[in-house]
Design a protein around this motif. Structure first.
Motif, mmCIF file in Angstrom:
data_model
loop_
_atom_site.group_PDB
_atom_site.id
_atom_site.type_symbol
_atom_site.label_atom_id
_atom_site.label_comp_id
_atom_site.label_asym_id
_atom_site.label_seq_id
_atom_site.Cartn_x
_atom_site.Cartn_y
_atom_site.Cartn_z
ATOM 1 N N GLU A 38 17.784 -9.119 21.591
ATOM 2 C CA GLU A 38 17.941 -10.580 21.595
ATOM 3 C C GLU A 38 17.746 -11.149 22.996
ATOM 4 O OE1 GLU A 38 18.618 -14.515 20.315
ATOM 5 O OE2 GLU A 38 17.859 -12.712 19.329
ATOM 6 N N PHE A 39 18.283 -10.487 24.028
ATOM 7 C CA PHE A 39 18.085 -10.953 25.409
ATOM 8 C C PHE A 39 16.598 -10.978 25.749
ATOM 9 C CE2 PHE A 39 22.442 -9.023 26.649
ATOM 10 C CZ PHE A 39 23.106 -10.146 26.182
ATOM 11 N N LEU A 40 15.878 -9.938 25.364
ATOM 12 C CA LEU A 40 14.444 -9.873 25.656
ATOM 13 C C LEU A 40 13.699 -10.978 24.922
ATOM 14 C CD1 LEU A 40 13.885 -6.009 25.540
ATOM 15 C CD2 LEU A 40 14.488 -7.460 27.488
ATOM 16 N N ARG A 41 14.054 -11.212 23.673
ATOM 17 C CA ARG A 41 13.415 -12.272 22.890
ATOM 18 C C ARG A 41 13.638 -13.635 23.544
ATOM 19 N NH1 ARG A 41 14.386 -16.227 19.752
ATOM 20 N NH2 ARG A 41 16.643 -15.962 19.785
ATOM 21 N N ARG A 42 14.871 -13.907 23.959
ATOM 22 C CA ARG A 42 15.186 -15.186 24.597
ATOM 23 C C ARG A 42 14.451 -15.366 25.918
ATOM 24 N NH1 ARG A 42 21.710 -15.937 23.844
ATOM 25 N NH2 ARG A 42 21.696 -15.939 21.549
ATOM 26 N N ALA A 43 14.185 -14.268 26.602
ATOM 27 C CA ALA A 43 13.463 -14.321 27.875
ATOM 28 C C ALA A 43 11.950 -14.419 27.673
ATOM 29 C CB ALA A 43 13.802 -13.091 28.720
ATOM 30 N N GLY A 44 11.519 -14.415 26.406
ATOM 31 C CA GLY A 44 10.089 -14.522 26.122
ATOM 32 C C GLY A 44 9.335 -13.215 26.269
ATOM 33 N N LEU A 45 10.070 -12.110 26.288
ATOM 34 C CA LEU A 45 9.452 -10.796 26.416
ATOM 35 C C LEU A 45 9.247 -10.185 25.039
ATOM 36 C CD1 LEU A 45 11.678 -9.596 29.358
ATOM 37 C CD2 LEU A 45 9.261 -10.205 29.489
#
Length: 71
Positions: A38-45
């Motif tokens: 989820e953190f990666l998704r929110r960061a656009g990764l």
């Protein structure tokens, strides 16, 4: 290639969870792989289970990969 990965999952904290950074920016404290994704998704990764084991993207420091508690 250690140290070149843009995402770093730091050692487990004494209270559980692991700090996650992307290119030096703190994304949050992950308590499991779902948090990390989820953190990666929110960061656009690109986010997905397969990315977590790709050493070109993710470096797991100070503990076993996919473990979020203190051994």
């Amino acid at each position: 290639m250690r140290g070149d990965a843009p995402i770093v999952v730091h050692r487990p904290s004494s209270t559980g969870g692991r700090r996650v950074t992307a290119r030096g920016q703190i994304l949050g404290l992950a308590y499991d792989d779902a948090d990390l994704i989820e953190f990666l998704r929110r960061a656009g990764l690109p986010a997905g289970d397969e990315l977590l084991d790709d050493e070109a993207w993710v470096e797991w420091r100070g503990g076993q990969a996919h473990r979020y508690d203190v051994p």
